[in-house]
Design an enzyme around this catalytic site. Structure first.
Site, PDB file in Angstrom:
ATOM      1  N   LYS A  80       0.853  -1.187   0.000  1.00  0.00           N
ATOM      2  CA  LYS A  80       0.000   0.000   0.000  1.00  0.00           C
ATOM      3  C   LYS A  80       0.889   1.236   0.000  1.00  0.00           C
ATOM      4  CE  LYS A  80      -3.789   2.167   2.603  1.00  0.00           C
ATOM      5  NZ  LYS A  80      -4.718   2.039   3.744  1.00  0.00           N
ATOM      6  N   SER A 155      -9.628   2.221   2.925  1.00  0.00           N
ATOM      7  CA  SER A 155      -8.744   2.951   2.022  1.00  0.00           C
ATOM      8  C   SER A 155      -7.740   2.073   1.290  1.00  0.00           C
ATOM      9  CB  SER A 155      -7.977   4.017   2.814  1.00  0.00           C
ATOM     10  OG  SER A 155      -7.136   3.401   3.795  1.00  0.00           O
ATOM     11  N   SER A 179     -10.026  -0.134   7.218  1.00  0.00           N
ATOM     12  CA  SER A 179      -9.452  -0.032   5.876  1.00  0.00           C
ATOM     13  C   SER A 179      -8.719  -1.260   5.363  1.00  0.00           C
ATOM     14  CB  SER A 179      -8.518   1.181   5.801  1.00  0.00           C
ATOM     15  OG  SER A 179      -9.262   2.369   5.843  1.00  0.00           O
TER      16      SER A 179
END
Length: 501
Positions: A80, A155, A179
């Protein structure tokens, strides 16, 4: 017949293929890089550098040739873009950090590299991890591999989409209010948020420091356990990392996988496990299709020997206002460092230093980030601190206590991850409150700092994936993973793949 990652359903199988020299790390990296290029329309990745990836893959092959391979050596992973990385950009999905390259690796990245894993690239995300749909990224929205017209969750939506679409066998994510769990649910994969402090935050671009926690995303509970073995552990460089004296001991997260509970049988391996069902998670607002899939999963757990017990988490509804006071307050402080002076975006034209600050932040931050900075600054301001921030912290303590009362009656808590399946792109962007409500079942776990995970448990409206949420007590990841693994041994939801992938 040449090796194809399509034939592999778990990281252990991939690791076994590498160990048997059925495929090399370089060949595997090339296959995944080709897939990423072919699936560019999903927008799952922000930054890919094939030369860097292949150099790491060749180093992994050389390490294996020397007889120095670890269990995950040569296995590809996507990070990420909230984790800083040498060589790759680290943008946090924001224009503010659009061209930032870190001089060091985040501890998570460093540890996975030390395990011999090969970085495929940096995945797309909501800007500074603020979002539930991955529509807030400066680099454009990520599309769900199950339906390109829908969101993948956020997210960590880029990581979830990459794993679901077969662009990476594993990925890192972060979970501040859901998330990891929510995008795992929306994208039909497995993901776990460990106990707060289990995984180092050093080198993870901060959103809300008392909530942010890194974790793995992959296809199976066993995959996540293997990845946690590589990621987790005390880090003296992170002041929020839990030292061994306080419970942050190194452990093998795979140790209970496939093991029946004490006194249980192979046919009923979870006999004696008490599963708590919060009545607040099954009331008004939960869509019928999600409830049906979750109830069917719970019935499967009963077949495995578990007992269902009703519990109560009475402050569940308050988790939304509490979270959206505390998290923006911390974001307001954390994001004050992005001013155009030291690194990141700087306005091209300005009159003086103050004008540069204003223009840089106005240009560099997106609408949702600005909204949360404003809210956070407001609740911390004189005259409102006691009324909002202090009250929110008091209720946060009550939420944590409610979980402990529930765990006195059960071993694991289960329920839905989200009230609905993934919604359509653009459906909720004009109404931030509706977007915030989508996190109602995940926020309280984060506020309490507990471990939680999502495992695929069926499909709902539009043939979109549904995730089952498992919540454990502090440091109880191994038991969560044991329960998730037992479910995945009895079902095949985790083996389902989107048709176009």
């Amino acid at each position: 017949m040449p090796f194809s990652a399509d034939s592999v359903t778990s990281l252990r199988q991939l690791a076994d293929a590498l160990a048997a020299r059925t495929v090399s790390a370089e060949e595997l990296a090339r296959e995944y890089l080709a897939r990423i290029e072919q699936a560019a329309a999903l927008n799952a990745f922000i930054h890919v550098d094939a030369e860097l990836t292949l150099a790491q893959a060749r180093a992994a092959d050389e390490r294996r040739a020397r007889g120095e391979a670890a269990p995950l050596t040569g296995v590809p992973v996507a990070h990420k873009d909230v984790f800083v990385t040498r060589g790759w950009r680290a943008t946090a999905g924001s224009k503010m950090l659009g061209n930032y390259e870190s001089p060091f690796d985040a501890t998570v990245v460093e540890r996975m590299a030390a395990a011999g894993m090969v970085t495929l690239g940096k995945t797309n995300m909501d800007e500074f991890a603020m979002g539930s749909s991955n529509e807030n990224s400066h680099f454009g929205p990520v599309r769900n591999p199950w339906d390109a017209g829908r969101v993948p969750g956020g997210s960590s939506g880029g990581s979830a989409a990459a794993v679901a679409a077969g662009l990476a066998p594993a990925a890192t994510g972060t979970d501040t209010g859901g998330s990891i769990r929510q995008p795992a649910s929306f994208s039909g994969i497995t993901g776990i948020k460990p106990t707060y402090g289990r995984v180092s935050r050093y080198g993870m671009i901060a959103f809300a420091s008392s909530l942010d926690q890194g974790g793995p995303m992959a296809h199976t509970a066993e995959d996540c356990a293997l990845l946690l073995n590589a990621m987790a552990g005390f880090d003296p460089k992170d002041s929020t990392s839990i030292p061994p004296a306080q419970g942050g001991v190194d452990e093998d997260y795979t140790r209970l996988l496939g093991q029946p509970r004490a006194g249980a049988t192979a046919e009923r391996p979870l006999a004696g496990l008490r599963i708590g069902l919060p009545r607040e998670y099954f009331g008004k607002g939960l869509s019928a299709d999600v409830e049906q899939a979750v109830r069917a999963a719970l019935a499967e757990y009963e077949k495995l020997g578990a007992t269902l017990v009703e519990v109560s988490l009475p402050k569940t509804e308050l988790s939304i206002p509490v979270y959206y006071v505390i998290a923006p307050a911390e974001a307001s402080s954390n994001l004050s460092r992005f001013d155009g002076v030291r690194y990141g975006h700087r306005a091209a034209e300005y009159r003086d230093l103050l004008d540069m600050y204003k223009k840089t932040r106005a240009e560099g931050f997106g609408a949702e980030v600005k909204r949360r900075i404003l809210v956070g600054t407001y609740v911390l301001s004189h005259g409102y601190y006691d009324a909002y921030y202090l009250q929110a912290q008091k209720i946060r303590r009550i939420i944590a206590d409610d979980f402990q009362r529930a765990f006195a009656q059960c071993d694991v808590i289960m329920g839905p991850v989200a009230p609905t399946v993934a919604w359509k792109l653009g459906e909720k962007t004009s109404d931030p409150v509706q977007m915030y409500l989508a996190d109602i079942f995940t926020l309280s776990t984060s506020l309490a700092g507990l471990p939680g995970m999502s495992v695929p448990c069926g499909f709902g409206e539009g043939n979109m994936p549904v995730g089952l949420q498992l919540i454990g007590n502090y440091f109880d990841e191994a038991r969560l993973l044991q329960a998730a693994h037992a479910f995945q041994q009895a079902t095949d939801w985790h083996l389902r793949r989107p048709a176009k992938a």
